[in-house]
Write an enzyme that holds these catalytic residues in place. Structure first.
Site, PDB file in Angstrom:
ATOM      1  N   LYS A 234      36.811  37.331  47.582  1.00  0.00           N
ATOM      2  CA  LYS A 234      35.712  37.722  48.470  1.00  0.00           C
ATOM      3  C   LYS A 234      35.286  36.528  49.330  1.00  0.00           C
ATOM      4  CE  LYS A 234      30.924  39.319  48.255  1.00  0.00           C
ATOM      5  NZ  LYS A 234      29.848  39.829  47.402  1.00  0.00           N
ATOM      6  N   GLU A 240      40.226  28.213  41.830  1.00  0.00           N
ATOM      7  CA  GLU A 240      41.362  28.706  41.038  1.00  0.00           C
ATOM      8  C   GLU A 240      42.297  29.542  41.919  1.00  0.00           C
ATOM      9  OE1 GLU A 240      38.162  28.932  40.139  1.00  0.00           O
ATOM     10  OE2 GLU A 240      37.907  29.044  37.961  1.00  0.00           O
ATOM     11  N   GLY A 294      31.455  41.172  43.390  1.00  0.00           N
ATOM     12  CA  GLY A 294      32.814  40.992  42.865  1.00  0.00           C
ATOM     13  C   GLY A 294      33.140  41.945  41.735  1.00  0.00           C
ATOM     14  N   ARG A 295      32.252  42.035  40.751  1.00  0.00           N
ATOM     15  CA  ARG A 295      32.540  42.871  39.568  1.00  0.00           C
ATOM     16  C   ARG A 295      32.381  44.358  39.851  1.00  0.00           C
ATOM     17  NH1 ARG A 295      28.384  39.600  39.234  1.00  0.00           N
ATOM     18  NH2 ARG A 295      26.261  40.313  38.892  1.00  0.00           N
ATOM     19  N   GLU A 380      27.782  39.648  33.059  1.00  0.00           N
ATOM     20  CA  GLU A 380      27.479  38.892  34.277  1.00  0.00           C
ATOM     21  C   GLU A 380      26.303  39.540  35.012  1.00  0.00           C
ATOM     22  OE1 GLU A 380      30.687  36.389  36.455  1.00  0.00           O
ATOM     23  OE2 GLU A 380      30.480  38.210  37.622  1.00  0.00           O
ATOM     24  N   HIS A 411      42.263  47.560  11.861  1.00  0.00           N
ATOM     25  CA  HIS A 411      42.959  46.695  10.902  1.00  0.00           C
ATOM     26  C   HIS A 411      42.538  45.244  11.088  1.00  0.00           C
ATOM     27  CE1 HIS A 411      45.630  50.008   9.713  1.00  0.00           C
ATOM     28  NE2 HIS A 411      45.363  50.409  10.945  1.00  0.00           N
ATOM     29  N   LYS A 531      31.316  26.459  39.016  1.00  0.00           N
ATOM     30  CA  LYS A 531      32.228  26.170  40.126  1.00  0.00           C
ATOM     31  C   LYS A 531      31.921  24.785  40.701  1.00  0.00           C
ATOM     32  CE  LYS A 531      33.149  30.952  41.815  1.00  0.00           C
ATOM     33  NZ  LYS A 531      33.085  31.904  42.934  1.00  0.00           N
TER      34      LYS A 531
HETATM   35  C1  G6Q Z   1      31.713  38.750  40.219  1.00  0.00           C
HETATM   36  C2  G6Q Z   1      31.554  37.324  40.352  1.00  0.00           C
HETATM   37  C3  G6Q Z   1      32.809  36.533  40.142  1.00  0.00           C
HETATM   38  C4  G6Q Z   1      33.746  36.526  41.336  1.00  0.00           C
HETATM   39  C5  G6Q Z   1      34.796  35.435  41.145  1.00  0.00           C
HETATM   40  C6  G6Q Z   1      35.791  35.403  42.263  1.00  0.00           C
HETATM   41  O1  G6Q Z   1      30.830  39.545  40.360  1.00  0.00           O
HETATM   42  O2  G6Q Z   1      30.941  37.040  41.547  1.00  0.00           O
HETATM   43  O3  G6Q Z   1      33.523  36.956  39.018  1.00  0.00           O
HETATM   44  O4  G6Q Z   1      34.338  37.783  41.493  1.00  0.00           O
HETATM   45  O5  G6Q Z   1      34.153  34.202  41.012  1.00  0.00           O
HETATM   46  O6  G6Q Z   1      35.159  35.190  43.479  1.00  0.00           O
HETATM   47  P1  G6Q Z   1      35.937  35.379  44.830  1.00  0.00           P
HETATM   48  O7  G6Q Z   1      36.354  36.806  44.948  1.00  0.00           O
HETATM   49  O8  G6Q Z   1      34.975  34.978  45.908  1.00  0.00           O
HETATM   50  O9  G6Q Z   1      37.131  34.487  44.769  1.00  0.00           O
END
Ligand code: G6Q
Length: 568
Positions: A234, A240, A294-295, A380, A411, A531
């Site tokens: 996003k 990463e 994001g989530r 989150e 199990h 981050k």
């Molecule tokens: C989700 C968070 C987080 C995010 C990641 C990746 O709600 O904001 O998990 O999705 O940090 O972020 P980018 O999509 O910006 O790389």
């Protein structure tokens, strides 16, 4: 209508509300009746008495039907919880008092309910019908959503048919989604869940961890000539993802040259500038908007890898499933509203029974990543300790969510749920029909699910154990206290639509809990801190000159040790 500059409905502190006190009295009465409640467990108590859930079922022969809610295609059986009709009424009164309906309507209408980031929260718009009208800052966002969806459909169709080829003219048969968190867990979970709907000639891979092993594993199993890399971010500034994407780009360029990049790389992002700076043509970018968290982004361009795997029609069914649960959430009265009831039961346990965890137990191997997905969605969103206005909460908020598919979990950790000292409210998720069966194994799978929910709720008393002829020395060991509450969620089949419904069910459950707790479920400052800190320490690990370390003594020592190991 909720105004964006309002500080939310929690003007009266939650614990000062009369509805809270009514519920407290009510829940305490029920709590004290359960022989398994922590207050009833003392070292001297020899064997628990009759589980409260047995009594509740015995008192009301209609109990299962009375506490079952149909939400779209999901049958939600809430009867194995510590609720009676008055408990449910008291919970629903609390939801009304906290303004759940107004807040829900404000979210669907595009109000800026994510106040700390000044944003609307409109993942629901991503699955709205094309003729819907949802405005943000006076602009209807729906046409833009459908334009992106149409571009995604065209692209996915061309990749699937082989019309879109790699730079050397070969069909693309491997799709690697490079992303993390919300840009990884949704497509990964959904692609795993819907593998039975996927094109068998396509392989989907997901690279998220900055641990080089993750990328190397994906690249070593892929051929650059037939690989499509989808960089999903996003912000397009997540270290990463950018590190993995850069390495994947170098891997491709090394074997096919720079000019091969446009045929093999696409980006999913809100940040066109950063996408271009990275070296991906913005013609090959699928956009979305800052009001998609994001989530909550699986219905946006972030779902492209899923759409390529299962095809646009199945993806449309998935969106329709999400929308079906939205419609239920918007229209069902609160006492018959699946996500609302699930949320309120969670509040009951978290705040009145002081239970800290919640287990998600899908009886479906395809849902092997579902608990991990919900972990992010729930923890989150509601892992917060300040209210909208920045004041500390004086009540517990989000639970610790965990789980694994059954029957495997049986199990492993179910022992603790059955006979441990913690009560773990659980969601059992199952399907009436399998994708494909092998020798009646689906019957066995579901028999296990029903049996576990039954055993957890009703236990096995000492007298029953004795009556089965168990020697006295083992009676206590073989007694099951029961009163382990659970929800049983059943859908006809694990289809794209059913998966969409399940996801939206949990999204809205989490939303309702966030409203009642008065927290902002849509920011994630805890992620941001990590981050920023990692960037700083990254420099300290790699700089040639010994840096001046001013962390705590533990962190300083770890950094120094690492530098030494690398001869720096
Ligand atoms: C989700 C968070 C987080 C995010 C990641 C990746 O709600 O904001 O998990 O999705 O940090 O972020 P980018 O999509 O910006 O790389």
């Amino acid at each position: 209508m909720y105004a964006s500059d309002d500080s939310g409905p929690a003007m009266t502190p939650l614990i000062a509300r009369p509805e809270w006190h009514e519920l407290l009295a009510h829940a305490s009465a029920m709590f004290s009746q359960s022989p398994s409640s922590p207050s009833s467990q003392s070292p001297s108590s020899q064997s628990p008495g009759t589980p409260l859930l047995r009594t509740l079922f015995a008192e009301d022969p209609n109990r299962a039907a009375a506490f079952t809610v149909q939400a779209a295609d999901l049958r939600l059986d809430f009867s194995k919880h510590f609720v009676t009709a008055p408990t449910r009424d008291a919970l629903v009164k609390l939801a009304h008092a906290c303004g759940v309906e107004d807040r829900r309507d404000a979210m669907f209408a595009g109000a800026a309910i994510n106040q700390t980031e000044g944003r609307a929260v409109l993942h629901t718009a991503l699955r709205a019908e094309p003729n819907a009208e949802i405005t943000v800052d006076g602009i209807n966002v729906v046409p833009g959503i459908h334009q992106v969806l149409e571009r995604m459909r065209n692209f996915a169709t061309r990749v699937r048919s082989g019309e879109w080829t790699g730079a050397t003219g070969k069909r693309l048969t491997t799709v690697i989604n490079v992303g993390i968190g919300g840009s990884d867990l949704g497509p990964l979970m959904a692609s795993t869940a819907l593998a039975g709907f996927s094109d068998p000639d396509l392989t989907s891979r997901f690279v998220s961890n900055v641990d080089p092993a993750d990328l190397l594993e994906a690249l070593s199993a892929s051929d650059p000539e037939t690989t499509l890399v989808i960089v999903a971010s996003k912000s397009f500034n997540t270290i990463e993802t950018l590190s993995n994407a850069r390495a994947a780009r170098a891997w491709l360029v090394e074997s096919l040259g720079e000019e091969a990049v446009p045929a093999h790389f696409v980006a999913l992002s809100t940040n066109a500038e950063a996408v271009a700076a990275f070296g991906i043509d913005t013609d090959n970018m699928f956009g979305f908007w800052d009001w998609v968290g994001g989530r909550y982004s699986i219905g946006s361009a972030i779902g492209l890898s899923l759409m390529i795997a299962i095809g646009p029609e199945n993806f449309d069914d998935f969106l329709a499933g999400l929308r079906a649960m939205d419609t239920h959430f918007q229209n069902a009265p609160l006492e018959q509203n699946g996500p609302v009831i699930a949320a309120l039961l969670g509040i009951l346990y978290r705040n009145f029974w002081e239970i800290e965890t919640h287990a998600v137990l899908p009886y479906s191997q395809r849902l092997s990543r579902f608990a991990a997905y919900l972990q992010q969605l729930d923890m989150e969103s509601n892992g917060k300790s300040v209210q909208m206005d920045g004041t500390p909460v004086q009540w517990a908020t989000g639970p610790i969510v965990w789980g694994e598919p059954g029957t495997n979990g049986q199990h492993a950790f179910y022992q603790l749920i059955h006979q441990g000292t913690s009560i773990v409210p659980s969601d059992f998720i199952g399907f009436l029909h399998p994708e494909a069966d092998v020798g009646g194994q689906h019957d066995l799978l579901m028999a296990n699910m029903f049996a576990q929910a039954e055993a957890l709720a009703f236990g096995r008393t000492a007298d029953e154990v004795r009556a089965a002829g168990v020697e006295e020395a083992l009676v206590a060991h073989r007694t099951f206290p029961g009163d382990r509450p659970s929800t049983v969620i059943l859908a006809p089949r694990l289809t794209p639509s059913a998966l969409g419904q399940l996801i939206a069910f949990y999204e809205h459950k989490v939303f309702v809990q966030g409203v009642i707790w008065g927290v902002n479920s849509f920011d994630q400052w805890g992620v941001e801190l990590g981050k920023a800190l990692a960037l700083n320490i990254g420099d300290e690990l790699t700089t040639p000159e010994a840096p001046t370390l001013d962390h705590d003594s533990s962190t300083n020592a770890l950094i120094a040790l690492y530098r030494k190991a690398h001869g720096r």
